[in-house]
Design a protein around this motif. Structure first.
Motif, PDB file in Angstrom:
ATOM      1  N   GLN A  48       0.838  -1.183   0.000  1.00  0.00           N
ATOM      2  CA  GLN A  48       0.000   0.000   0.000  1.00  0.00           C
ATOM      3  C   GLN A  48       0.885   1.250   0.000  1.00  0.00           C
ATOM      4  O   GLN A  48       1.748   1.395   0.851  1.00  0.00           O
ATOM      5  CB  GLN A  48      -0.896   0.036   1.244  1.00  0.00           C
ATOM      6  CG  GLN A  48      -1.847  -1.132   1.378  1.00  0.00           C
ATOM      7  CD  GLN A  48      -2.566  -1.133   2.716  1.00  0.00           C
ATOM      8  OE1 GLN A  48      -2.422  -0.210   3.505  1.00  0.00           O
ATOM      9  NE2 GLN A  48      -3.325  -2.185   2.975  1.00  0.00           N
ATOM     10  N   LEU A  49       0.667   2.119  -0.983  1.00  0.00           N
ATOM     11  CA  LEU A  49       1.319   3.429  -0.961  1.00  0.00           C
ATOM     12  C   LEU A  49       0.289   4.398  -0.403  1.00  0.00           C
ATOM     13  O   LEU A  49      -0.533   4.959  -1.131  1.00  0.00           O
ATOM     14  CB  LEU A  49       1.753   3.835  -2.376  1.00  0.00           C
ATOM     15  CG  LEU A  49       2.739   2.886  -3.067  1.00  0.00           C
ATOM     16  CD1 LEU A  49       3.093   3.402  -4.451  1.00  0.00           C
ATOM     17  CD2 LEU A  49       4.003   2.729  -2.217  1.00  0.00           C
ATOM     18  N   GLY A  50       0.310   4.557   0.911  1.00  0.00           N
ATOM     19  CA  GLY A  50      -0.763   5.274   1.572  1.00  0.00           C
ATOM     20  C   GLY A  50      -0.350   6.505   2.326  1.00  0.00           C
ATOM     21  O   GLY A  50       0.724   7.097   2.103  1.00  0.00           O
ATOM     22  N   ALA A  51      -1.190   6.900   3.274  1.00  0.00           N
ATOM     23  CA  ALA A  51      -1.029   8.149   3.995  1.00  0.00           C
ATOM     24  C   ALA A  51       0.239   8.180   4.848  1.00  0.00           C
ATOM     25  O   ALA A  51       0.924   9.204   4.933  1.00  0.00           O
ATOM     26  CB  ALA A  51      -2.259   8.384   4.877  1.00  0.00           C
ATOM     27  N   LYS A  52       0.548   7.062   5.482  1.00  0.00           N
ATOM     28  CA  LYS A  52       1.714   7.036   6.373  1.00  0.00           C
ATOM     29  C   LYS A  52       3.015   7.201   5.593  1.00  0.00           C
ATOM     30  O   LYS A  52       3.944   7.874   6.046  1.00  0.00           O
ATOM     31  CB  LYS A  52       1.710   5.746   7.189  1.00  0.00           C
ATOM     32  CG  LYS A  52       0.513   5.620   8.123  1.00  0.00           C
ATOM     33  CD  LYS A  52       0.510   4.299   8.854  1.00  0.00           C
ATOM     34  CE  LYS A  52      -0.667   4.212   9.818  1.00  0.00           C
ATOM     35  NZ  LYS A  52      -1.978   4.248   9.127  1.00  0.00           N
ATOM     36  N   LEU A  53       3.082   6.574   4.422  1.00  0.00           N
ATOM     37  CA  LEU A  53       4.254   6.742   3.567  1.00  0.00           C
ATOM     38  C   LEU A  53       4.348   8.176   3.068  1.00  0.00           C
ATOM     39  O   LEU A  53       5.444   8.754   3.008  1.00  0.00           O
ATOM     40  CB  LEU A  53       4.197   5.778   2.386  1.00  0.00           C
ATOM     41  CG  LEU A  53       5.359   5.865   1.385  1.00  0.00           C
ATOM     42  CD1 LEU A  53       6.682   5.538   2.076  1.00  0.00           C
ATOM     43  CD2 LEU A  53       5.122   4.938   0.199  1.00  0.00           C
ATOM     44  N   ALA A  54       3.220   8.769   2.727  1.00  0.00           N
ATOM     45  CA  ALA A  54       3.208  10.160   2.269  1.00  0.00           C
ATOM     46  C   ALA A  54       3.746  11.094   3.349  1.00  0.00           C
ATOM     47  O   ALA A  54       4.536  12.009   3.059  1.00  0.00           O
ATOM     48  CB  ALA A  54       1.787  10.568   1.862  1.00  0.00           C
ATOM     49  N   ILE A  55       3.344  10.852   4.589  1.00  0.00           N
ATOM     50  CA  ILE A  55       3.812  11.692   5.699  1.00  0.00           C
ATOM     51  C   ILE A  55       5.319  11.561   5.874  1.00  0.00           C
ATOM     52  O   ILE A  55       6.044  12.567   6.020  1.00  0.00           O
ATOM     53  CB  ILE A  55       3.088  11.299   7.008  1.00  0.00           C
ATOM     54  CG1 ILE A  55       1.606  11.691   6.948  1.00  0.00           C
ATOM     55  CG2 ILE A  55       3.768  11.935   8.220  1.00  0.00           C
ATOM     56  CD1 ILE A  55       1.359  13.184   6.907  1.00  0.00           C
ATOM     57  N   VAL A 192      -2.680  13.876  -1.129  1.00  0.00           N
ATOM     58  CA  VAL A 192      -4.000  14.320  -1.602  1.00  0.00           C
ATOM     59  C   VAL A 192      -4.847  13.121  -1.982  1.00  0.00           C
ATOM     60  O   VAL A 192      -6.034  13.027  -1.629  1.00  0.00           O
ATOM     61  CB  VAL A 192      -3.842  15.293  -2.788  1.00  0.00           C
ATOM     62  CG1 VAL A 192      -5.211  15.583  -3.417  1.00  0.00           C
ATOM     63  CG2 VAL A 192      -3.186  16.586  -2.338  1.00  0.00           C
ATOM     64  N   VAL A 193      -4.257  12.182  -2.713  1.00  0.00           N
ATOM     65  CA  VAL A 193      -4.988  10.988  -3.163  1.00  0.00           C
ATOM     66  C   VAL A 193      -5.476  10.172  -1.968  1.00  0.00           C
ATOM     67  O   VAL A 193      -6.608   9.651  -1.976  1.00  0.00           O
ATOM     68  CB  VAL A 193      -4.097  10.128  -4.073  1.00  0.00           C
ATOM     69  CG1 VAL A 193      -4.740   8.769  -4.340  1.00  0.00           C
ATOM     70  CG2 VAL A 193      -3.825  10.848  -5.390  1.00  0.00           C
ATOM     71  N   ARG A 194      -4.636  10.071  -0.938  1.00  0.00           N
ATOM     72  CA  ARG A 194      -4.982   9.277   0.250  1.00  0.00           C
ATOM     73  C   ARG A 194      -5.747  10.079   1.294  1.00  0.00           C
ATOM     74  O   ARG A 194      -5.948   9.628   2.418  1.00  0.00           O
ATOM     75  CB  ARG A 194      -3.720   8.689   0.881  1.00  0.00           C
ATOM     76  CG  ARG A 194      -2.975   7.721  -0.030  1.00  0.00           C
ATOM     77  CD  ARG A 194      -3.883   6.614  -0.525  1.00  0.00           C
ATOM     78  NE  ARG A 194      -3.171   5.669  -1.380  1.00  0.00           N
ATOM     79  CZ  ARG A 194      -3.755   4.697  -2.061  1.00  0.00           C
ATOM     80  NH1 ARG A 194      -5.077   4.548  -1.982  1.00  0.00           N
ATOM     81  NH2 ARG A 194      -3.059   3.887  -2.827  1.00  0.00           N
ATOM     82  N   LYS A 195      -6.134  11.296   0.912  1.00  0.00           N
ATOM     83  CA  LYS A 195      -6.967  12.149   1.775  1.00  0.00           C
ATOM     84  C   LYS A 195      -6.316  12.436   3.129  1.00  0.00           C
ATOM     85  O   LYS A 195      -6.962  12.395   4.184  1.00  0.00           O
ATOM     86  CB  LYS A 195      -8.348  11.516   1.978  1.00  0.00           C
ATOM     87  CG  LYS A 195      -9.156  11.400   0.689  1.00  0.00           C
ATOM     88  CD  LYS A 195     -10.527  10.794   0.944  1.00  0.00           C
ATOM     89  CE  LYS A 195     -11.410  10.863  -0.282  1.00  0.00           C
ATOM     90  NZ  LYS A 195     -10.854  10.209  -1.465  1.00  0.00           N
ATOM     91  N   VAL A 196      -5.030  12.732   3.110  1.00  0.00           N
ATOM     92  CA  VAL A 196      -4.326  13.155   4.318  1.00  0.00           C
ATOM     93  C   VAL A 196      -4.792  14.556   4.685  1.00  0.00           C
ATOM     94  O   VAL A 196      -4.874  15.438   3.823  1.00  0.00           O
ATOM     95  CB  VAL A 196      -2.799  13.157   4.090  1.00  0.00           C
ATOM     96  CG1 VAL A 196      -2.061  13.732   5.297  1.00  0.00           C
ATOM     97  CG2 VAL A 196      -2.313  11.743   3.800  1.00  0.00           C
ATOM     98  N   ARG A 197      -5.110  14.773   5.947  1.00  0.00           N
ATOM     99  CA  ARG A 197      -5.528  16.102   6.391  1.00  0.00           C
ATOM    100  C   ARG A 197      -4.416  17.106   6.132  1.00  0.00           C
ATOM    101  O   ARG A 197      -3.239  16.813   6.323  1.00  0.00           O
ATOM    102  CB  ARG A 197      -5.875  16.080   7.877  1.00  0.00           C
ATOM    103  CG  ARG A 197      -7.151  15.318   8.206  1.00  0.00           C
ATOM    104  CD  ARG A 197      -7.327  15.142   9.707  1.00  0.00           C
ATOM    105  NE  ARG A 197      -7.257  16.409  10.427  1.00  0.00           N
ATOM    106  CZ  ARG A 197      -7.309  16.512  11.761  1.00  0.00           C
ATOM    107  NH1 ARG A 197      -7.422  15.410  12.496  1.00  0.00           N
ATOM    108  NH2 ARG A 197      -7.245  17.687  12.340  1.00  0.00           N
ATOM    109  N   TRP A 198      -4.801  18.323   5.720  1.00  0.00           N
ATOM    110  CA  TRP A 198      -3.800  19.330   5.374  1.00  0.00           C
ATOM    111  C   TRP A 198      -2.925  19.662   6.574  1.00  0.00           C
ATOM    112  O   TRP A 198      -1.724  19.924   6.427  1.00  0.00           O
ATOM    113  CB  TRP A 198      -4.464  20.585   4.829  1.00  0.00           C
ATOM    114  CG  TRP A 198      -5.212  21.390   5.867  1.00  0.00           C
ATOM    115  CD1 TRP A 198      -6.543  21.308   6.161  1.00  0.00           C
ATOM    116  CD2 TRP A 198      -4.667  22.384   6.739  1.00  0.00           C
ATOM    117  NE1 TRP A 198      -6.866  22.178   7.177  1.00  0.00           N
ATOM    118  CE2 TRP A 198      -5.726  22.861   7.546  1.00  0.00           C
ATOM    119  CE3 TRP A 198      -3.396  22.906   6.920  1.00  0.00           C
ATOM    120  CZ2 TRP A 198      -5.542  23.843   8.511  1.00  0.00           C
ATOM    121  CZ3 TRP A 198      -3.207  23.893   7.882  1.00  0.00           C
ATOM    122  CH2 TRP A 198      -4.273  24.352   8.669  1.00  0.00           C
ATOM    123  N   SER A 199      -3.494  19.628   7.788  1.00  0.00           N
ATOM    124  CA  SER A 199      -2.706  19.955   8.978  1.00  0.00           C
ATOM    125  C   SER A 199      -1.680  18.871   9.269  1.00  0.00           C
ATOM    126  O   SER A 199      -0.591  19.145   9.769  1.00  0.00           O
ATOM    127  CB  SER A 199      -3.620  20.153  10.190  1.00  0.00           C
ATOM    128  OG  SER A 199      -4.348  18.965  10.485  1.00  0.00           O
TER     129      SER A 199
END
Length: 356
Positions: A48-55, A192-199
């Motif tokens: 999964q290339l998801g929110a945690k990787l994006a952060i 953005v794709v994984r809907k990570v909160r902007w904050s």
């Protein structure tokens, strides 16, 4: 301003204040953004290339960009940093990084994450972090130090250009800033794709900025101080051991950057948890295997001292100035973590599970 502060509280006092400020920012930003290398590795292991990787990518690339832009603007010079100027250990980076990656999966967090979770009321993280710190101290100066030195001495590289990855690859600072910018845009797209909160995304960027702030503040202090000052930035294993020993084994605390950093991170994370209503006491229970956490702490404590730092210290802080051992260490942490998740979930799924 810095000169006036040095006259008022001395070089060591100013370094402690710098560490405190950097720690407050890092702790608050890391807590709010859920910054965690271990979570990124578990997510990647599940394809999964998801929110945690994006952060994590946002934080890492931000650190690289801010530091390299400061170097390009001629307001920072990291050539004298320990990660570049001193002799480095490639064997330590590889073996220590693998050990740290495995331990990080077992303990459900790296050294920085355990400190931050402790500040939010997680007593499991507090106990695990204390064990990690004690093992790190034993590895640095105690009974485990001969073993660490033996492994670390298997493959050494000289400091200077030999240890600078940019020199080895023939890249200049402008090219690095451009490449980091491309990766950062990719991380933003993934967020953005994984809907990570902007904050949360902003918090990840501030985590990277905190690393650059550490380098910048200590460099500026070193420029105006009459005493030799080692430039440095965010790292946790070494400063945590120094902080613990300062309070339990010394009659007087010697101020330095790390003595300010560790309490700063704890306070910053605690304040953010209280403000967002995320402070909660969490204990070991029947469903939580304590031995798994303790084994992970031992592996991380020894591995961090062998690799030259933790996931943040060796990975982000050393990586942002392109110390070759730092990049090898963080790659090894990824490999160790991925291998541990793969082995546990496919070979012994009934013993250890890792999904949150």
């Amino acid at each position: 301003m810095i000169e006036a502060m040095i006259e008022a509280v001395g070089d060591d006092g100013v370094m402690m204040v710098a560490g405190l400020l950097v720690g407050l920012l890092f702790g608050a930003a890391a807590q709010h953004s859920r910054f965690c290398l271990r979570a990124s590795i578990v997510e990647t292991a599940h394809s999964q290339l998801g929110a945690k990787l994006a952060i994590w990518l946002l934080a890492f690339t931000s650190a690289v960009m801010f530091v390299q832009i400061a170097i390009l603007a001629d307001i920072l010079d990291v050539s004298g940093a320990r990660q570049l100027s001193a002799v480095g250990s490639m064997s330590g980076a590889i073996v220590g990084g693998l050990m740290f990656g495995v331990g990080m999966i077992l303990a459900r967090g790296c050294a920085s994450r355990l400190l931050i979770l402790s500040a939010t009321g997680n007593l499991r993280a507090l106990v695990t972090g204390l064990v990690l710190t004690l093992v790190a101290q034993a590895s640095l100066r105690g009974a485990l130090s001969p073993l660490r030195e033996s492994i670390g001495g298997l493959w050494l590289i000289d400091g200077g250009e030999t240890r600078n990855l940019l020199t080895v690859l023939g890249l200049d600072t402008i090219a690095v800033v451009g490449l980091a910018g491309v990766v950062m845009m990719g991380a933003l797209w993934l967020a953005v794709v994984r809907k990570v909160r902007w904050s949360h995304a902003l918090g990840a960027v501030l985590v990277g900025f905190a690393v650059s702030l550490g380098w910048g503040l200590t460099y500026q202090i070193a420029q105006v101080s009459f005493e030799p000052i080692a430039i440095q930035s965010v790292t946790f294993t070494g400063p945590s051991t120094d902080t613990l020993m300062a309070f339990v084994n010394q009659s007087a605390v010697v101020y330095d950057f790390g003595i300010g950093l560790v309490p700063g991170v704890f306070v910053g994370a605690a304040m953010m948890a209280l403000l967002t209503g995320e402070f909660e006491i969490q204990r070991f229970g029947p469903e939580v295997k304590m031995e798994r956490y303790l084994l992970g702490a031992v592996l991380m404590g020894f591995g961090a001292m062998l690799a030259g730092g933790c996931a943040v210290g060796a990975g982000m802080t050393g990586g942002s100035i392109f110390a070759i051992t730092a990049w090898v260490a963080v790659f090894s942490m990824w490999m160790g973590g991925l291998a541990m998740v793969y082995w546990s979930e496919r070979c012994v799924p009934l013993v250890i599970t890792f999904r949150r």
